[in-house]
Structures are given as structure tokens and as C-alpha cells.
Design a protein around this motif. Structure first.
Motif, PDB file in Angstrom:
ATOM      1  N   GLY A   7       0.784  -1.226   0.000  1.00 38.35           N
ATOM      2  CA  GLY A   7       0.000   0.000   0.000  1.00 38.35           C
ATOM      3  C   GLY A   7       0.815   1.274   0.000  1.00 38.35           C
ATOM      4  N   GLY A   8       2.121   1.159   0.089  1.00 30.89           N
ATOM      5  CA  GLY A   8       2.939   2.354   0.056  1.00 30.89           C
ATOM      6  C   GLY A   8       2.953   2.993  -1.314  1.00 30.89           C
ATOM      7  N   GLY A   9       3.538   4.181  -1.385  1.00 32.22           N
ATOM      8  CA  GLY A   9       3.618   4.874  -2.658  1.00 32.22           C
ATOM      9  C   GLY A   9       4.074   6.301  -2.472  1.00 32.22           C
ATOM     10  N   LEU A  10       3.938   7.062  -3.537  1.00 29.93           N
ATOM     11  CA  LEU A  10       4.314   8.476  -3.540  1.00 29.93           C
ATOM     12  C   LEU A  10       3.043   9.309  -3.453  1.00 29.93           C
ATOM     13  N   VAL A  11       3.013  10.231  -2.520  1.00 26.12           N
ATOM     14  CA  VAL A  11       1.827  11.065  -2.331  1.00 26.12           C
ATOM     15  C   VAL A  11       2.276  12.474  -1.969  1.00 26.12           C
ATOM     16  N   GLN A  12       1.459  13.456  -2.306  1.00 25.90           N
ATOM     17  CA  GLN A  12       1.771  14.829  -1.947  1.00 25.90           C
ATOM     18  C   GLN A  12       1.402  15.084  -0.480  1.00 25.90           C
ATOM     19  N   ALA A  13       2.073  16.040   0.103  1.00 22.82           N
ATOM     20  CA  ALA A  13       1.761  16.437   1.474  1.00 22.82           C
ATOM     21  C   ALA A  13       0.276  16.794   1.572  1.00 22.82           C
ATOM     22  N   GLY A  14      -0.342  16.320   2.651  1.00 21.23           N
ATOM     23  CA  GLY A  14      -1.769  16.515   2.836  1.00 21.23           C
ATOM     24  C   GLY A  14      -2.618  15.372   2.313  1.00 21.23           C
ATOM     25  N   GLY A  15      -2.002  14.479   1.570  1.00 27.31           N
ATOM     26  CA  GLY A  15      -2.734  13.353   0.999  1.00 27.31           C
ATOM     27  C   GLY A  15      -2.863  12.190   1.962  1.00 27.31           C
ATOM     28  N   TRP A 111       8.160  -9.979  11.517  1.00 30.68           N
ATOM     29  CA  TRP A 111       8.134  -8.743  10.745  1.00 30.68           C
ATOM     30  C   TRP A 111       7.790  -9.041   9.293  1.00 30.68           C
ATOM     31  N   GLY A 112       7.066  -8.100   8.692  1.00 34.01           N
ATOM     32  CA  GLY A 112       6.896  -8.139   7.254  1.00 34.01           C
ATOM     33  C   GLY A 112       7.976  -7.295   6.602  1.00 34.01           C
ATOM     34  N   GLN A 113       8.054  -7.400   5.295  1.00 37.60           N
ATOM     35  CA  GLN A 113       8.987  -6.539   4.578  1.00 37.60           C
ATOM     36  C   GLN A 113       8.416  -5.120   4.582  1.00 37.60           C
ATOM     37  N   GLY A 114       9.234  -4.145   4.407  1.00 35.48           N
ATOM     38  CA  GLY A 114       8.756  -2.768   4.433  1.00 35.48           C
ATOM     39  C   GLY A 114       8.022  -2.386   3.159  1.00 35.48           C
ATOM     40  N   THR A 115       7.144  -1.415   3.291  1.00 33.16           N
ATOM     41  CA  THR A 115       6.510  -0.789   2.138  1.00 33.16           C
ATOM     42  C   THR A 115       6.835   0.695   2.218  1.00 33.16           C
ATOM     43  N   GLN A 116       7.370   1.224   1.130  1.00 31.80           N
ATOM     44  CA  GLN A 116       7.904   2.588   1.128  1.00 31.80           C
ATOM     45  C   GLN A 116       6.791   3.612   0.968  1.00 31.80           C
ATOM     46  N   VAL A 117       6.810   4.590   1.851  1.00 31.69           N
ATOM     47  CA  VAL A 117       5.913   5.738   1.755  1.00 31.69           C
ATOM     48  C   VAL A 117       6.784   6.974   1.540  1.00 31.69           C
ATOM     49  N   THR A 118       6.513   7.693   0.467  1.00 37.47           N
ATOM     50  CA  THR A 118       7.249   8.913   0.167  1.00 37.47           C
ATOM     51  C   THR A 118       6.258  10.055   0.021  1.00 37.47           C
ATOM     52  N   VAL A 119       6.445  11.089   0.841  1.00 36.82           N
ATOM     53  CA  VAL A 119       5.558  12.245   0.831  1.00 36.82           C
ATOM     54  C   VAL A 119       6.337  13.431   0.282  1.00 36.82           C
ATOM     55  N   SER A 120       5.832  14.003  -0.791  1.00 39.61           N
ATOM     56  CA  SER A 120       6.499  15.131  -1.419  1.00 39.61           C
ATOM     57  C   SER A 120       5.837  16.432  -0.999  1.00 39.61           C
ATOM     58  N   SER A 121       6.626  17.502  -0.991  1.00 40.70           N
ATOM     59  CA  SER A 121       6.096  18.811  -0.568  1.00 40.70           C
ATOM     60  C   SER A 121       5.460  19.540  -1.728  1.00 40.70           C
TER      61      SER A 121
END
Length: 121
Positions: A7-15, A111-121
Motif C-alpha cells: 500500500g505504500g507509494g508516492l503522495v503529496q503532502a496533505g494526501g 516482521w513483514g517486509q517494508g513498504t515505502q511511503v514517500t511524501v512530497s512537498s
């Protein structure tokens, strides 16, 4: 036992994003199921946990923005993340423990493997 986070991904701040952690080989309500996050070079940081009784606890940094829940029938734990901030950028990991010190990553059994969450400004 396997924990599969997604469920991780790239999202803008506030998302918003919703992470899922599917468990196999264990019964969800017999473990405290936690979410932690980690950035390179730093220790794994507690985010949230849903305990065996269904009680939820959060790190101060995410309180009021994140919600942890579980669906025992689907064997899945969720982390709903709203109002995301750049500072939330990290790899998010789900874990399972029976230790009462569930804010401490060292006490987790699985533990599960990580899912990357990246929040851009």
C-alpha cells in the motif's frame, strides 16, 4: 508465519494512503500488531499498534492523523494515514508480538517486509 505489507507509494503532502498487512500462520487477535517506520541510518520507530483486545495506541507524531485497525476474517491489519507530511516519509513495517512493551521494536517476533511511503512537498 508471514506478514505481507503493501500500500505504500508516492503522495503529496496533505494526501492519504492506506497500508495493509496480511498475516498468514497466526491468528490476529492473539498478537499485538504494530506498525513501525524506518529511514536509512535510523532505528525503527513506533507508529501505532492494535493490541489483542482491539485497543489502539499511537506515537504522538501521528496521533489524530493515522488510524490502525484490523479485520480478523481477512487476516489483515490496516494503517490509514491522513494529512501526510514530508516527515512521514519512511519504509513502513508491520510486526507481531505478544510482549506488553509493544512500542519497542526489539520485542517483536515477526516482521513483514517494508513498504515505502514517500511524501512530497
Amino acid at each position: 508465519v508471514q506478514l505481507q505489507a503493501s500500500g505504500g507509494g508516492l503522495v503529496q503532502a496533505g494526501g492519504s494512503l492506506r497500508l495493509s498487512c496480511v498475516a498468514s500462520g497466526l491468528t490476529l487477535n492473539t498478537y499485538h500488531m504494530g506498525w513501525f517506520r524506518q529511514i536509512p541510518g535510523k532505528e525503527r520507530e513506533f507508529v501505532a499498534v492494535i493490541n489483542r483486545s482491539g485497543g489502539t495506541f499511537y506515537a504522538d507524531a501521528v496521533k489524530g492523523r493515522f488510524t490502525v485497525s484490523r479485520d480478523n476474517r481477512k487476516r489483515t491489519v490496516y494503517l490509514q494515514m491522513n494529512s501526510l507530511q514530508v516527515e512521514d516519509t519512511a519504509a513502513y513495517h508491520c510486526g507481531a508480538t505478544v510482549n506488553v512493551q509493544f512500542r519497542n521494536a526489539a520485542g517483536y517476533y515477526y516482521w513483514g517486509q517494508g513498504t515505502q511511503v514517500t511524501v512530497s512537498s
